[in-house]
Write a protein that holds these residues in place. Sequence first.
Motif, PDB file in Angstrom:
ATOM      1  N   ALA A   7       0.860  -1.190   0.000  1.00 38.50           N
ATOM      2  CA  ALA A   7       0.000   0.000   0.000  1.00 38.50           C
ATOM      3  C   ALA A   7       0.890   1.232   0.000  1.00 38.50           C
ATOM      4  CB  ALA A   7      -0.902   0.004   1.227  1.00 38.50           C
ATOM      5  N   ILE A   8       0.555   2.200  -0.824  1.00 37.82           N
ATOM      6  CA  ILE A   8       1.317   3.448  -0.897  1.00 37.82           C
ATOM      7  C   ILE A   8       0.466   4.552  -0.297  1.00 37.82           C
ATOM      8  CG2 ILE A   8       2.440   5.112  -2.422  1.00 37.82           C
ATOM      9  CD1 ILE A   8       2.908   2.788  -4.366  1.00 37.82           C
ATOM     10  N   ARG A  24       4.860  -0.626 -10.211  1.00 35.47           N
ATOM     11  CA  ARG A  24       3.855  -1.457 -10.887  1.00 35.47           C
ATOM     12  C   ARG A  24       4.446  -2.462 -11.877  1.00 35.47           C
ATOM     13  NH1 ARG A  24      -1.206  -0.355  -9.517  1.00 35.47           N
ATOM     14  NH2 ARG A  24      -1.703   1.738  -8.736  1.00 35.47           N
ATOM     15  N   PRO A  25       5.460  -2.110 -12.652  1.00 34.81           N
ATOM     16  CA  PRO A  25       5.979  -3.099 -13.615  1.00 34.81           C
ATOM     17  C   PRO A  25       6.786  -4.226 -12.974  1.00 34.81           C
ATOM     18  CG  PRO A  25       6.551  -0.828 -14.248  1.00 34.81           C
ATOM     19  CD  PRO A  25       6.090  -0.792 -12.828  1.00 34.81           C
ATOM     20  N   VAL A  31       1.149  -3.533  -6.310  1.00 34.84           N
ATOM     21  CA  VAL A  31       0.720  -2.236  -5.790  1.00 34.84           C
ATOM     22  C   VAL A  31      -0.804  -2.260  -5.645  1.00 34.84           C
ATOM     23  CG1 VAL A  31       0.648   0.250  -6.183  1.00 34.84           C
ATOM     24  CG2 VAL A  31       2.678  -1.064  -6.838  1.00 34.84           C
ATOM     25  N   LEU A  32      -1.274  -2.061  -4.441  1.00 34.03           N
ATOM     26  CA  LEU A  32      -2.701  -2.171  -4.141  1.00 34.03           C
ATOM     27  C   LEU A  32      -3.428  -0.859  -4.380  1.00 34.03           C
ATOM     28  CD1 LEU A  32      -2.402  -4.126  -0.775  1.00 34.03           C
ATOM     29  CD2 LEU A  32      -2.855  -5.085  -3.040  1.00 34.03           C
ATOM     30  N   ASP A  35      -8.823   0.771  -2.010  1.00 37.26           N
ATOM     31  CA  ASP A  35      -9.842  -0.094  -1.419  1.00 37.26           C
ATOM     32  C   ASP A  35      -9.328  -1.510  -1.135  1.00 37.26           C
ATOM     33  OD1 ASP A  35      -9.601  -0.932  -4.024  1.00 37.26           O
ATOM     34  OD2 ASP A  35     -11.744  -0.908  -4.477  1.00 37.26           O
ATOM     35  N   GLU A  36      -8.052  -1.775  -1.460  1.00 40.14           N
ATOM     36  CA  GLU A  36      -7.457  -3.080  -1.175  1.00 40.14           C
ATOM     37  C   GLU A  36      -6.415  -2.997  -0.056  1.00 40.14           C
ATOM     38  OE1 GLU A  36      -7.194  -5.295  -5.441  1.00 40.14           O
ATOM     39  OE2 GLU A  36      -5.847  -3.569  -5.194  1.00 40.14           O
ATOM     40  N   ALA A  37      -6.276  -1.826   0.571  1.00 36.21           N
ATOM     41  CA  ALA A  37      -5.159  -1.577   1.490  1.00 36.21           C
ATOM     42  C   ALA A  37      -5.112  -2.558   2.656  1.00 36.21           C
ATOM     43  CB  ALA A  37      -5.235  -0.148   2.014  1.00 36.21           C
ATOM     44  N   GLU A  38      -6.259  -3.151   3.014  1.00 36.88           N
ATOM     45  CA  GLU A  38      -6.257  -4.071   4.152  1.00 36.88           C
ATOM     46  C   GLU A  38      -5.449  -5.341   3.844  1.00 36.88           C
ATOM     47  OE1 GLU A  38      -9.705  -5.161   1.559  1.00 36.88           O
ATOM     48  OE2 GLU A  38      -8.934  -3.290   2.431  1.00 36.88           O
TER      49      GLU A  38
END
Length: 207
Positions: A7-8, A24-25, A31-32, A35-38
């Motif tokens: 999470a950034i 990302r590459p 890289v989340l 809404d996926e940080a959990e």
Amino acid sequence: MTRVPVAICAADPILESGVSHQLRPRPEVEVLRADEAERAEVALVVVDRLDEENEQVLRRLQRTSAVRTGLIIGEFGQDALQTSIECGVAAVLRRRDADADRLVGLVTALIRGEGVLPGDMLGRLLDHVGRLQRGVPSASGATLSTLSAREGEVLRLISDGFDTREIATKMSYSERTVKNILQEVTTRLQLRNRAHAVGYAMRQGLI
């Protein structure tokens, strides 16, 4: 290869997109989205400098999640290292050095439970620990076992005639935080008020 979910966290979308673009590459990292940080196992906090707002982000991560936290920072001030450690940061990378390889290296180190610091910061940390153990003055004149760096800076500014609002502006804190710092100093050292605290610090050679 299992990708590390990352999470950034950045208040500035430009800072966030810059780090995301680098990572990302890479096949080692996922890289989340927000809404996926959990699902994150590593959190990278990206800031210009460690002010009060960013410190609260680090403390919130420390309190509410089990992620390993890395700090990507532009300007690393005098007391930022101590604050970062207190907030549970295990790895620090300067923004100017944050290319894709170094970012992945930092994430990999965090997931292995390792700490990462630039060489000059590591030297400062070792010096800090050594002085803390010996109870001798730091280079700034503060006895680390008596005053923290930010406590010493608040008292120095008071001795220079600045009021609470001006100190808050200079240090990028809220007025409440400045008052809390003063309250902590006067209570811990059993002093009567801010004037007594400044006088004590000056007599002891702390400022």
